[in-house]
Design a protein around this motif. Structure first.
Motif, short mmCIF file in Angstrom:
data_model
loop_
_atom_site.label_atom_id
_atom_site.label_comp_id
_atom_site.label_asym_id
_atom_site.label_seq_id
_atom_site.Cartn_x
_atom_site.Cartn_y
_atom_site.Cartn_z
N ALA A 9 0.84 -1.20 0.00
CA ALA A 9 0.00 0.00 0.00
C ALA A 9 0.87 1.25 0.00
N GLY A 10 1.92 1.22 0.79
CA GLY A 10 2.83 2.36 0.85
C GLY A 10 3.49 2.61 -0.50
N LEU A 13 1.07 4.30 -2.70
CA LEU A 13 0.99 5.74 -2.41
C LEU A 13 2.13 6.48 -3.11
N ASP A 16 1.48 7.19 -6.49
CA ASP A 16 0.28 8.01 -6.58
C ASP A 16 -0.94 7.22 -7.03
N LYS A 17 -1.05 6.02 -6.50
CA LYS A 17 -2.23 5.22 -6.80
C LYS A 17 -3.17 5.22 -5.60
N TYR A 18 -4.36 4.73 -5.81
CA TYR A 18 -5.35 4.62 -4.75
C TYR A 18 -5.30 3.19 -4.22
N PHE A 19 -5.44 3.06 -2.93
CA PHE A 19 -5.17 1.75 -2.34
C PHE A 19 -5.94 1.54 -1.04
N PRO A 44 -9.66 6.53 -8.17
CA PRO A 44 -10.35 6.41 -6.88
C PRO A 44 -11.43 5.34 -6.95
#
Lengths: 174, 414, 172
Positions: A9-10, A13, A16-19, A44
């Protein structure tokens, strides 16, 4: 396990993705099988249900490869990435999946050789990124440095990075 | 995920709030972290809390901030939630800005103090990780804890994403301390589903948060020795009724305060907050009313529902107390059928708590809308996309008179 | 001396307090003026002067919303808009105007011949009902004395006795 989901997830980020990342809810017991989940998207999304039909399944503990639960909700389009010293074909056969769906990497061996212990979690991330390309490998490594650097110390971090790189390359070579 | 504001009609895009605040950082935070982060930025005078799953991570994280000197908060460790709330009330009476957090049985143990906090008009902010009440023992999400406290006199805000709980905690400080409100505020977020979910959160700069909330402005303070006063005298039948009537009045003021604070927060953060959220309601034939994370899931499904040629909308309830009765009537009375989703049961009643509110609002307004109720997700039982699609399909049948309204149970084994 | 000043100041404050409530209670033998506290305990006016009682709630109407002067009808109290929020008593010191003397069954009687003015009674009295002047015990404030008997118990010279008193002002 949960840390691996956190790392992914990090990395998302950083890209610049949604997670989303979440553990299987409930008490965690050392040694008991545990499950963690990720949703990653370049756009999103708004979904707070549990994940019952995953696109990608990652099995870190090879002893779970016979368990019914690991193939629950896995459709024909899903990708299955396993830590195993076996070849993909017998693993697929045992799980009743198509051989083309299943990717195998011996992350435990790589972990022993790089980290010095059989902790294949980070190594498997290299496999996941290698197959899915959901996030860039560099973002995973950067995230690992930031999230775990202090806790693990530079030597073990280097080992983990090496593990990620090796599984990444090994799985892509197939 | 970060969509906010009201959709103006079918397919219309989200109304864009003002540009995001400069210095906003996108972080990966779990719901519990987001609450702790908001608390750190608020920097309250006193926090008294007792850990309970799944809220534990909030106080754990916050106590780290205290230990590291990142906040000036007096962190009061207590032996129970009853004491936690008691300490909070005392600190609030002393004129402090006070925050705490709890969940489920912890909230239940606070019960008598909840009423006292509200009746003392103590603007305490409490994050509540929604969790089922035992027994039988269950640590997972449902809303039976906070729904049980709906008549305690607290303002109740439900959050449906990690970012929302962050935003709501900050706004709650302002709402509770508003001039004619002066009430405690509960900020709800779904246990585990939100509390342990890692998501993107656009974290405001500390200074922005501080300037938004401003310094605490207590009306009275027990520490103001030049103006000694008494909290909690005997009220009995002579004055108690009048004080309760004042609390009703305060809730009416709260409606305006919540709207104003939401707007102002929009100016500061770029994220507008209304009293409720409407999605695709303008032309809706059928609609669902929901709160918490489920409302977000439904929001994400609406394009699919529209693809099924169902003219479906969603009214996301943000404030349960004070309840948006007028908005419910205004936005829903033109629809043919409405389903209300309740994550708690009201045993022996004619449906769940949210249903009773919506049904009453539409009924009193003389709307011809059929209102039906679904109880779902008790004790953390998952609500799937299939469940939600079924609700909308049921609604289209109900709108055509082919299915009767009533209370149904989504996902229970028959 | 300081204490005396303080009492005087309190008296002045009390006299200027607004929101005095009186009601007439019909009793056999005629009407008697009674004040009512917020707690609903009726108190005798026996030892109080007019205008000293106030509501225990410290109620105060905002400016411009003053109540009509003069005697209020029975039981009339300020409405919910006109009392402090949260049940707070925002004016301190009104315990002085609240009669606890009516709870008494026995009253302390001081034998001044035995009294050495050690002031133990004054220290121990929970209600400040021992009246002291120039360092000497001069009497008992029966408006506040609950008749608990602590003074009699503590007196090293057994100079205080708890005695029946003739009560004429008990209110129904």
């Amino acid at each position: 396990m949960v840390t691996a989901a956190r790392l992914l997830a990090g990395a998302a980020l950083r890209a610049d993705k949604y997670f989303q990342a979440f553990p299987e809810f409930g008490p965690e017991r050392m040694g008991a099988p545990i499950v963690a989940f990720n949703r990653i998207s370049s756009r999103p999304f708004s979904n707070y249900s549990q994940i019952s039909n995953p696109d990608v399944v990652v099995v870190i503990d090879p002893t779970l490869l016979g368990a019914e639960a690991v193939i629950a909700g896995v459709g024909e389009d899903a990708i299955f990435i396993a830590n195993s010293s076996e070849e993909a074909r017998p693993v697929a056969g045992r799980l009743g999946l198509e051989p083309g769906q299943v990717y195998v990497v011996d992350a435990s061996r790589i972990a022993r050789e790089t980290i010095g212990r059989d902790i294949p979690n980070t190594a498997m991330l290299g496999g996941v990124v290698g197959i899915t390309e959901i996030v860039p490998l560099d973002d995973v490594i950067e995230e690992l440095k930031e999230l775990m650097g202090e806790k693990l110390g530079s030597e073990r971090i280097e080992g983990n990075i090496e593990a990620i790189r090796r599984t990444f390359e090994t799985i892509r070579a197939r | 995920m970060s969509h906010r504001g009201r959709r103006t009609g079918s397919g219309a895009r989200v109304l864009r709030a003002p540009a995001p605040a400069k210095g906003t950082i996108v972080k990966a935070l779990r719901g519990a972290d987001a609450v702790a982060e908001a608390m750190r930025q608020v920097n309250p005078g006193v926090v008294a809390a007792y850990p309970i799953t799944p809220q534990t991570d909030v106080v754990e994280r916050f106590s780290e901030f205290v230990a590291d000197g990142e906040v000036g908060t007096e962190f009061v460790t207590v032996e129970s939630e009853h004491s936690a709330m008691s300490a909070c009330i005392g600190a609030a009476a002393a004129g402090c800005r006070v925050m705490t957090a709890t969940s489920a049985n912890g909230l239940a143990l606070m019960w008598e103090m909840l009423y006292i906090a509200a009746s003392y008009r103590a603007p305490i902010v409490m994050a509540v990780a929604n969790r089922a009440l035992s027994g039988p023992i269950n640590i997972h999400c449902d809303h039976s804890d906070s729904m049980g406290a709906r008549d305690s006199g607290w303002i109740q805000i439900y959050s449906s994403t990690v970012e929302e709980v962050y935003d709501n905690v900050i706004q709650a400080v302002r709402i509770g301390e508003s001039k004619d409100v002066r009430l405690p505020v509960m900020v709800m977020f779904d246990g585990f589903i939100i509390s342990h979910l890692l998501e993107r959160v656009r974290v405001l700069p500390d200074k922005k948060v501080q300037s938004f909330i401003g310094p605490p402005r207590p009306v009275y303070s027990l520490l103001d020795i030049d103006h000694p006063l008494t909290y909690g005298p005997l009220d009995l039948f002579d004055y108690y009724f009048e004080h309760k009537r004042q609390q009703v009045d305060a809730m009416e003021y709260a409606e305006k305060a919540i709207t104003d604070v939401g707007k102002e927060y929009g100016q500061v953060s770029g994220r507008l907050y209304g009293y409720y959220e409407a999605h695709e309601l303008d032309d809706a034939e059928v609609a669902v009313v929901a709160l918490g994370s489920t409302a977000s899931t439904i929001k994400g499904l609406i394009p699919e529902i529209r693809d099924e040629r169902i003219k479906g909308g969603l009214l996301k309830v943000r404030l349960f107390r004070p309840f948006p009765t007028r908005d419910v009537v205004r936005r829903l009375s033109a629809t043919k059928a409405v389903a209300v989703l309740d994550r708690s049961a009201s045993f022996g009643a004619d449906g769940g708590p949210l249903y009773l509110e919506v049904s009453n609002a539409l009924g009193r307004a003389g709307a011809k809308t059929k209102v039906t109720n679904y109880i779902y997700g008790l004790g953390g039982r998952d609500i799937s996309h299939e469940h939600i699609m079924r609700v909308y399909q049921d609604l289209t049948r109900m709108a055509r008179g082919r299915l009767k309204p009533g209370t149904r149970y989504l996902g229970v084994r028959e | 001396m300081a204490r005396k000043k303080e009492t005087a100041a309190r008296k002045t404050r009390a006299q200027t307090r607004k929101g005095r409530k009186t009601e007439r209670v019909k009793r056999a033998g005629g009407a008697k003026k009674v004040r009512t506290s917020a707690a609903g305990v009726k108190t005798s006016t026996r030892t109080r002067k007019k205008g000293e009682a106030t509501s225990a709630i410290g109620a105060k109407r905002p400016a411009g919303r003053k109540r009509a002067k003069g005697r209020q009808a029975g039981g009339e109290k300020p409405g919910w808009r006109d009392i402090p929020r949260g049940g707070l008593i925002v004016k301190a010191g009104n315990a002085e105007t609240y009669e606890t003397g009516s709870w008494r069954t026995k009253a302390p009687a001081i034998d001044f011949d035995r009294c050495t003015n050690c002031l133990f009674c004054w220290i121990w009295c929970p209600d400040g009902a021992i009246q002291v002047k120039d360092g000497k015990v001069v009497g008992i404030d029966l408006f506040h004395c609950k008749g608990c008997g602590i003074c009699a118990h503590e007196c090293p010279k057994e100079a205080i006795a708890m005695v029946d008193e003739r009560r004429t002002t008990h209110v129904a």
